[in-house]
Write a protein that holds these residues in place. Structure first.
Motif, mmCIF file in Angstrom:
data_model
loop_
_atom_site.group_PDB
_atom_site.id
_atom_site.type_symbol
_atom_site.label_atom_id
_atom_site.label_comp_id
_atom_site.label_asym_id
_atom_site.label_seq_id
_atom_site.Cartn_x
_atom_site.Cartn_y
_atom_site.Cartn_z
ATOM 1 N N GLY A 186 0.807 -1.207 0.000
ATOM 2 C CA GLY A 186 0.000 0.000 0.000
ATOM 3 C C GLY A 186 0.841 1.259 0.000
ATOM 4 O O GLY A 186 2.022 1.246 0.361
ATOM 5 N N MET A 187 0.220 2.370 -0.383
ATOM 6 C CA MET A 187 0.915 3.648 -0.445
ATOM 7 C C MET A 187 1.358 4.137 0.929
ATOM 8 O O MET A 187 2.273 4.956 1.041
ATOM 9 C CB MET A 187 0.005 4.702 -1.094
ATOM 10 N N ASP A 188 0.718 3.646 2.002
ATOM 11 C CA ASP A 188 1.026 4.123 3.343
ATOM 12 C C ASP A 188 2.034 3.236 4.069
ATOM 13 O O ASP A 188 2.368 3.486 5.231
ATOM 14 C CB ASP A 188 -0.263 4.206 4.170
ATOM 15 N N GLU A 189 2.558 2.214 3.402
ATOM 16 C CA GLU A 189 3.506 1.301 4.041
ATOM 17 C C GLU A 189 4.942 1.770 3.856
ATOM 18 O O GLU A 189 5.283 2.412 2.855
ATOM 19 C CB GLU A 189 3.356 -0.103 3.465
ATOM 20 N N ALA A 190 5.783 1.441 4.840
ATOM 21 C CA ALA A 190 7.214 1.719 4.722
ATOM 22 C C ALA A 190 7.773 0.833 3.618
ATOM 23 O O ALA A 190 7.724 -0.400 3.737
ATOM 24 C CB ALA A 190 7.919 1.448 6.045
ATOM 25 N N PRO A 191 8.295 1.413 2.538
ATOM 26 C CA PRO A 191 8.624 0.614 1.353
ATOM 27 C C PRO A 191 9.651 -0.478 1.564
ATOM 28 O O PRO A 191 9.434 -1.622 1.148
ATOM 29 C CB PRO A 191 9.119 1.669 0.355
ATOM 30 N N ALA A 192 10.774 -0.158 2.218
ATOM 31 C CA ALA A 192 11.827 -1.163 2.368
ATOM 32 C C ALA A 192 11.363 -2.322 3.224
ATOM 33 O O ALA A 192 11.630 -3.489 2.912
ATOM 34 C CB ALA A 192 13.077 -0.522 2.960
ATOM 35 N N VAL A 193 10.668 -2.015 4.302
ATOM 36 C CA VAL A 193 10.169 -3.062 5.196
ATOM 37 C C VAL A 193 9.154 -3.937 4.464
ATOM 38 O O VAL A 193 9.190 -5.162 4.537
ATOM 39 C CB VAL A 193 9.533 -2.438 6.451
ATOM 40 N N ALA A 194 8.244 -3.290 3.738
ATOM 41 C CA ALA A 194 7.202 -4.035 3.028
ATOM 42 C C ALA A 194 7.789 -4.904 1.927
ATOM 43 O O ALA A 194 7.357 -6.050 1.724
ATOM 44 C CB ALA A 194 6.180 -3.058 2.440
ATOM 45 N N VAL A 226 6.359 -2.277 -15.327
ATOM 46 C CA VAL A 226 5.734 -0.970 -15.186
ATOM 47 C C VAL A 226 4.813 -1.004 -13.976
ATOM 48 O O VAL A 226 4.097 -1.980 -13.757
ATOM 49 C CB VAL A 226 4.952 -0.561 -16.454
ATOM 50 N N SER A 227 4.873 0.063 -13.157
ATOM 51 C CA SER A 227 4.075 0.103 -11.933
ATOM 52 C C SER A 227 3.580 1.515 -11.657
ATOM 53 O O SER A 227 4.303 2.493 -11.860
ATOM 54 C CB SER A 227 4.912 -0.382 -10.739
ATOM 55 N N ALA A 228 2.337 1.609 -11.194
ATOM 56 C CA ALA A 228 1.773 2.874 -10.729
ATOM 57 C C ALA A 228 1.727 2.885 -9.203
ATOM 58 O O ALA A 228 1.106 3.763 -8.611
ATOM 59 C CB ALA A 228 0.368 3.069 -11.296
ATOM 60 N N GLY A 229 2.373 1.923 -8.597
ATOM 61 C CA GLY A 229 2.333 1.779 -7.155
ATOM 62 C C GLY A 229 3.322 2.674 -6.436
ATOM 63 O O GLY A 229 3.868 3.628 -6.995
ATOM 64 N N HIS A 230 3.586 2.348 -5.191
ATOM 65 C CA HIS A 230 4.473 3.097 -4.314
ATOM 66 C C HIS A 230 5.845 3.256 -4.973
ATOM 67 O O HIS A 230 6.517 2.262 -5.264
ATOM 68 C CB HIS A 230 4.596 2.354 -2.989
ATOM 69 N N THR A 231 6.266 4.490 -5.195
ATOM 70 C CA THR A 231 7.549 4.727 -5.861
ATOM 71 C C THR A 231 8.705 4.128 -5.069
ATOM 72 O O THR A 231 9.582 3.463 -5.627
ATOM 73 C CB THR A 231 7.791 6.231 -6.053
ATOM 74 N N GLY A 232 8.707 4.343 -3.764
ATOM 75 C CA GLY A 232 9.774 3.809 -2.937
ATOM 76 C C GLY A 232 9.849 2.299 -2.991
ATOM 77 O O GLY A 232 10.931 1.712 -3.030
ATOM 78 N N ALA A 233 8.685 1.645 -3.005
ATOM 79 C CA ALA A 233 8.661 0.184 -3.091
ATOM 80 C C ALA A 233 9.184 -0.285 -4.441
ATOM 81 O O ALA A 233 9.906 -1.277 -4.525
ATOM 82 C CB ALA A 233 7.239 -0.324 -2.861
ATOM 83 N N GLY A 234 8.822 0.429 -5.498
ATOM 84 C CA GLY A 234 9.322 0.074 -6.825
ATOM 85 C C GLY A 234 10.825 0.196 -6.916
ATOM 86 O O GLY A 234 11.512 -0.689 -7.457
ATOM 87 N N VAL A 235 11.367 1.275 -6.363
ATOM 88 C CA VAL A 235 12.821 1.478 -6.375
ATOM 89 C C VAL A 235 13.511 0.420 -5.528
ATOM 90 O O VAL A 235 14.500 -0.196 -5.957
ATOM 91 C CB VAL A 235 13.173 2.890 -5.864
ATOM 92 N N ALA A 236 12.999 0.192 -4.324
ATOM 93 C CA ALA A 236 13.611 -0.785 -3.433
ATOM 94 C C ALA A 236 13.573 -2.189 -4.021
ATOM 95 O O ALA A 236 14.549 -2.939 -3.961
ATOM 96 C CB ALA A 236 12.896 -0.759 -2.072
ATOM 97 N N SER A 237 12.442 -2.558 -4.610
ATOM 98 C CA SER A 237 12.313 -3.888 -5.209
ATOM 99 C C SER A 237 13.246 -4.046 -6.403
ATOM 100 O O SER A 237 13.843 -5.118 -6.599
ATOM 101 C CB SER A 237 10.862 -4.126 -5.629
ATOM 102 N N ALA A 238 13.389 -2.998 -7.203
ATOM 103 C CA ALA A 238 14.288 -3.057 -8.356
ATOM 104 C C ALA A 238 15.728 -3.257 -7.907
ATOM 105 O O ALA A 238 16.474 -4.060 -8.485
ATOM 106 C CB ALA A 238 14.151 -1.785 -9.186
ATOM 107 N N ILE A 239 16.139 -2.538 -6.866
ATOM 108 C CA ILE A 239 17.513 -2.682 -6.364
ATOM 109 C C ILE A 239 17.732 -4.056 -5.766
ATOM 110 O O ILE A 239 18.770 -4.688 -5.970
ATOM 111 C CB ILE A 239 17.820 -1.583 -5.326
ATOM 112 N N LEU A 240 16.739 -4.549 -5.037
ATOM 113 C CA LEU A 240 16.860 -5.850 -4.390
ATOM 114 C C LEU A 240 16.981 -6.972 -5.403
ATOM 115 O O LEU A 240 17.841 -7.847 -5.288
ATOM 116 C CB LEU A 240 15.649 -6.088 -3.490
ATOM 117 N N HIS A 241 16.128 -6.955 -6.423
ATOM 118 C CA HIS A 241 16.056 -8.083 -7.347
ATOM 119 C C HIS A 241 16.900 -7.913 -8.612
ATOM 120 O O HIS A 241 17.437 -8.896 -9.126
ATOM 121 C CB HIS A 241 14.596 -8.336 -7.731
#
Length: 380
Positions: free
Chosen positions: A81-89, A114-129
């Motif tokens: 969700g947009m209200d979640e801490a991205p790295a933790v989530a 392509v994602s319209a979701g949480h920007t921080g989560a998208g960045v964190a997931s891209a770096i992780l994977h």
């Protein structure tokens, strides 16, 4: 990002059939608008495989007819969700749609996300994977801003906050390479966005970046001010994510406000409607030029894969453009072009470390979730 420009920059025949993984659960209007937009676009473009990633039970109600063979669903049981801490989530929700989509690219089952979701989560997931490209400390989101004489590339607009001077210098290199290799700009000019055009003005990170770029080989022209941006002061304008995000959204909001005011005046009797008849063609052309939805979204530069982050408020029309731009970006293979250019120009990790030491700059920038993700990378 401009699809036509990407097409011109792509190698002919490089990737004839891109596979685009769509985060169907990300965004303010997900999954309905994301699913409908992606499926509608996919039905019209049978030369691109569209992969809807998300909760299948929530996706299927918004598919009106049987899907063609080139559109499929990959189930993901969780979303962020947009209200979640991205790295933790990102670390906790391993089956989140954005994580599943990134793993499809990592494992060679898709070519882009392509994602319209949480920007921080998208960045964190891209770096992780997907990991960072060699020589890149922190990724950056780039966007094309419309000006009177054509688009400029503005970065960072949302990937990394509290950037250092070294980070800004690397953004300048990535932005220049993107502009040259993908958009076809010969010897792109590069500028730092600051509070004044004179050299030495601005916060410490701008001054540090100025020192680095002045000694380098880029076509660095110095600082530019916010009022200069609509007049195309440089082909690439570099700033911290907080500044870039404010500039981009102010630009979008201002254009919408101006068009809204014009519409109000044209409705005002008795002369408004008559004036509109004469000005309608010109107003239409201007509105077309400033239609930000057609840009699709922002490429995440600096990771080992093609990733596009689009507006969280995107509805089906913009989602369709986002999928189109992502497919074009996959064909152009932006990461490969940036990697080749970074290597040839000597902008590698050891060089960045030496520059950091020389400037006595502490690398304290924190992308949304990047520091926490770095810990996860070691065991990934």
């Amino acid at each position: 990002m401009d699809v036509e420009a990407l097409s011109q920059g792509a190698d002919d025949g490089y990737l004839e059939r891109p596979r685009v993984a769509v985060d169907a659960m990300g965004g303010d209007h997900a999954p309905e608008e994301v699913v409908r937009g992606a499926v509608e676009w996919g039905r019209q473009h049978p030369d691109v495989d569209v992969i809807l990633v998300g909760d299948e039970g929530r996706i299927t109600p918004f598919i009106d007819a049987a899907l063609p063979d080139h559109i499929r669903i990959v189930h993901a049981s969780e979303s962020i969700g947009m209200d979640e801490a991205p790295a933790v989530a990102v670390r906790r929700k391993k089956d989140a749609a954005i994580n599943v989509a990134m793993r499809l690219v990592r494992d060679g089952e898709a070519d882009a996300v392509v994602s319209a979701g949480h920007t921080g989560a998208g960045v964190a997931s891209a770096i992780l994977h997907l990991k960072r490209l060699p020589g890149v400390d922190r990724p950056a989101l780039a966007v094309q801003m419309i000006t009177q004489t054509g688009p400029i590339t503005l970065l960072d607009i949302g990937a990394t906050t509290d950037s250092t001077g070294v980070n800004l210098a690397q953004y300048a290199h990535m932005g220049s390479l993107f502009s040259k290799s993908v958009l076809g700009v010969e010897d792109p000019s590069v500028a730092l966005l600051s509070i004044g055009g004179e050299q030495g003005k601005g916060e410490t990170r701008v001054q540090d970046a100025t020192a680095l770029l002045s000694e380098g080989h880029l076509n660095f022209i110095g600082n530019v001010e916010g009022r200069d941006v609509p007049r195309h002061p440089a082909d690439v304008v570099v700033c911290d994510a907080s500044v870039g995000n404010v500039v981009m959204k102010f630009f979008e909001g201002l254009s919408q406000t101006i068009f809204g005011m014009l519409e109000e005046e044209f409705r005002r009797p008795p002369w408004g409607p008559l004036g509109y008849l004469f000005m309608r063609p010109g107003i239409g052309r201007i509105r077309e030029r400033f239609d930000y939805e057609k840009l699709g979204g922002s490429p995440l530069l600096g990771v080992n894969g093609t990733v596009l982050i689009t507006h969280g408020s995107a509805k089906r029309r913009m989602i369709g453009y986002a999928v189109e731009v992502t497919a074009a970006a996959a064909r152009a293979n932006i990461p490969k072009r940036i990697t080749a250019a970074l290597v040839s120009e000597g902008v590698d990790k050891s060089t960045a470390q030496k520059k950091t030491a020389a400037l006595h700059t502490e690398g304290t920038a924190q992308a949304d979730g990047v520091d926490v993700v770095d810990e996860a990378e070691e065991g990934d």
